[in-house]
Scaffold this motif. Structure first.
Motif, PDB file in Angstrom:
ATOM      1  N   SER A 181      33.997 -38.801 -20.825  1.00 57.44           N
ATOM      2  CA  SER A 181      33.541 -39.704 -19.772  1.00 57.44           C
ATOM      3  C   SER A 181      34.623 -40.708 -19.391  1.00 57.44           C
ATOM      4  O   SER A 181      34.885 -40.952 -18.212  1.00 57.44           O
TER       5      SER A 181
ATOM      6  N   LEU B 295      28.012 -35.542 -17.554  1.00 61.85           N
ATOM      7  CA  LEU B 295      28.347 -36.101 -18.867  1.00 61.85           C
ATOM      8  C   LEU B 295      27.328 -37.159 -19.278  1.00 61.85           C
ATOM      9  O   LEU B 295      26.954 -37.252 -20.454  1.00 61.85           O
ATOM     10  N   ASN B 296      26.870 -37.950 -18.318  1.00 62.22           N
ATOM     11  CA  ASN B 296      25.835 -38.954 -18.613  1.00 62.22           C
ATOM     12  C   ASN B 296      24.536 -38.278 -19.031  1.00 62.22           C
ATOM     13  O   ASN B 296      23.811 -38.780 -19.896  1.00 62.22           O
TER      14      ASN B 296
ATOM     15  N   LEU C 204      30.876 -36.885 -14.002  1.00 64.36           N
ATOM     16  CA  LEU C 204      30.367 -38.025 -14.769  1.00 64.36           C
ATOM     17  C   LEU C 204      28.845 -37.996 -14.851  1.00 64.36           C
ATOM     18  O   LEU C 204      28.262 -38.363 -15.878  1.00 64.36           O
ATOM     19  N   THR C 205      28.194 -37.546 -13.787  1.00 65.73           N
ATOM     20  CA  THR C 205      26.734 -37.433 -13.797  1.00 65.73           C
ATOM     21  C   THR C 205      26.279 -36.455 -14.874  1.00 65.73           C
ATOM     22  O   THR C 205      25.335 -36.732 -15.624  1.00 65.73           O
TER      23      THR C 205
ATOM     24  N   SER D  68      37.357 -39.031 -17.364  1.00 67.57           N
ATOM     25  CA  SER D  68      36.895 -38.724 -16.008  1.00 67.57           C
ATOM     26  C   SER D  68      36.847 -39.990 -15.160  1.00 67.57           C
ATOM     27  O   SER D  68      37.225 -39.982 -13.978  1.00 67.57           O
ATOM     28  N   GLN D  69      36.405 -41.091 -15.766  1.00 65.80           N
ATOM     29  CA  GLN D  69      36.386 -42.378 -15.061  1.00 65.80           C
ATOM     30  C   GLN D  69      37.804 -42.815 -14.716  1.00 65.80           C
ATOM     31  O   GLN D  69      38.055 -43.340 -13.621  1.00 65.80           O
TER      32      GLN D  69
ATOM     33  N   ASP E 237      30.794 -47.116 -22.772  1.00 59.08           N
ATOM     34  CA  ASP E 237      31.585 -46.838 -21.572  1.00 59.08           C
ATOM     35  C   ASP E 237      32.735 -47.822 -21.484  1.00 59.08           C
ATOM     36  O   ASP E 237      32.547 -49.027 -21.651  1.00 59.08           O
TER      37      ASP E 237
ATOM     38  N   LEU F 272      34.753 -35.426  -9.561  1.00 61.82           N
ATOM     39  CA  LEU F 272      34.808 -36.236 -10.782  1.00 61.82           C
ATOM     40  C   LEU F 272      33.556 -37.107 -10.903  1.00 61.82           C
ATOM     41  O   LEU F 272      33.043 -37.320 -12.005  1.00 61.82           O
ATOM     42  N   ARG F 273      33.067 -37.592  -9.775  1.00 66.97           N
ATOM     43  CA  ARG F 273      31.831 -38.374  -9.792  1.00 66.97           C
ATOM     44  C   ARG F 273      30.658 -37.509 -10.262  1.00 66.97           C
ATOM     45  O   ARG F 273      29.832 -37.938 -11.082  1.00 66.97           O
TER      46      ARG F 273
ATOM     47  N   GLN G 287      39.026 -40.727 -11.750  1.00 65.38           N
ATOM     48  CA  GLN G 287      38.300 -41.099 -10.544  1.00 65.38           C
ATOM     49  C   GLN G 287      38.839 -42.433 -10.001  1.00 65.38           C
ATOM     50  O   GLN G 287      39.018 -42.604  -8.790  1.00 65.38           O
TER      51      GLN G 287
END
Length: 205
Positions: free
Chosen positions: A105, A139-140, A136-137, A108-109, A152, A132-133, A112
């Motif tokens: 995560s 991964l969350n 993240l969804t 990826s952040q 995070d 990438l957004r 992004q």
């Protein structure tokens, strides 16, 4: 100095995350589904990177061929303040699932955020940002399904103020895409390992 600030950022970025117990040592079907969707998205990002690189990087000598990477480019990584991606390993008792997903995560952040800064100077990066957004969804969703205790990291980037001209922008885009490609290869290896991973019995309560 640049090196000390980068070191401080990396220390914060790679903060150790404590593992939390979960209700079962088996991962849920919803977790597996989110993991599979994440893997498919990473594979798409990998396929798209060469096209995006070709459309956004025109400076001679900046190619995705590893043999063209020079010492000067490595120095530019430091001078532009581009952090390294967090290290990923297959989950184990020492490298817990919590830490693994947390670093996925965080990385990826990071990319992004980098692409977001660079999008102010060059067009053609928005599709990768969107992927990438979405990643993240997923991964969350993995965090939620496995009840992971994940911290995070909000890594503030000072890249924007270092982009003094087109050459710096071109190098920053090149380095970001090159590092993103390497990180995505690590992501796929980790996601494959997660697909067959079962937490030790001691972790189940």
């Amino acid at each position: 100095t640049n090196s000390s600030s980068i070191a401080a950022l990396l220390h914060y970025f790679l903060v150790v995350v404590q593992s939390a117990p979960v209700s079962s040592s088996n991962l849920s079907p919803a977790f597996t589904q989110a993991s599979n969707r994440a893997k498919m998205l990473v594979e798409k990002i990998l396929r798209d990177i060469p096209t995006v690189h070709g459309a956004t990087v025109s400076t001679e000598g900046l190619t995705l061929d590893p043999s063209t990477q020079t010492t000067n480019l490595q120095m530019m990584v430091a001078s532009l303040g581009i952090p390294a991606a967090p290290v990923l390993k297959p989950p184990s008792e020492r490298f817990t699932l919590d830490v693994c997903v947390s670093r996925m995560s965080a990385g990826s952040q990071l990319y992004q955020g980098l692409l977001g800064v660079l999008s102010n100077s060059v067009s053609g990066l928005s599709d990768l940002q969107a992927d990438l957004r979405d990643l993240l969804t997923h991964l969350n969703k993995m965090k939620e399904e496995a009840q992971l205790e994940v911290v995070d990291q909000d890594l503030s980037l000072d890249l924007a103020r270092r982009l003094h001209g087109n050459y710096e922008v071109q190098v920053a885009v090149h380095l970001s895409l090159t590092q993103l490609r390497s990180f995505c290869h690590d992501l796929i290896r980790s996601l494959r390992a997660i697909a067959t991973y079962r937490r030790p019995a001691a972790a189940a309560h």
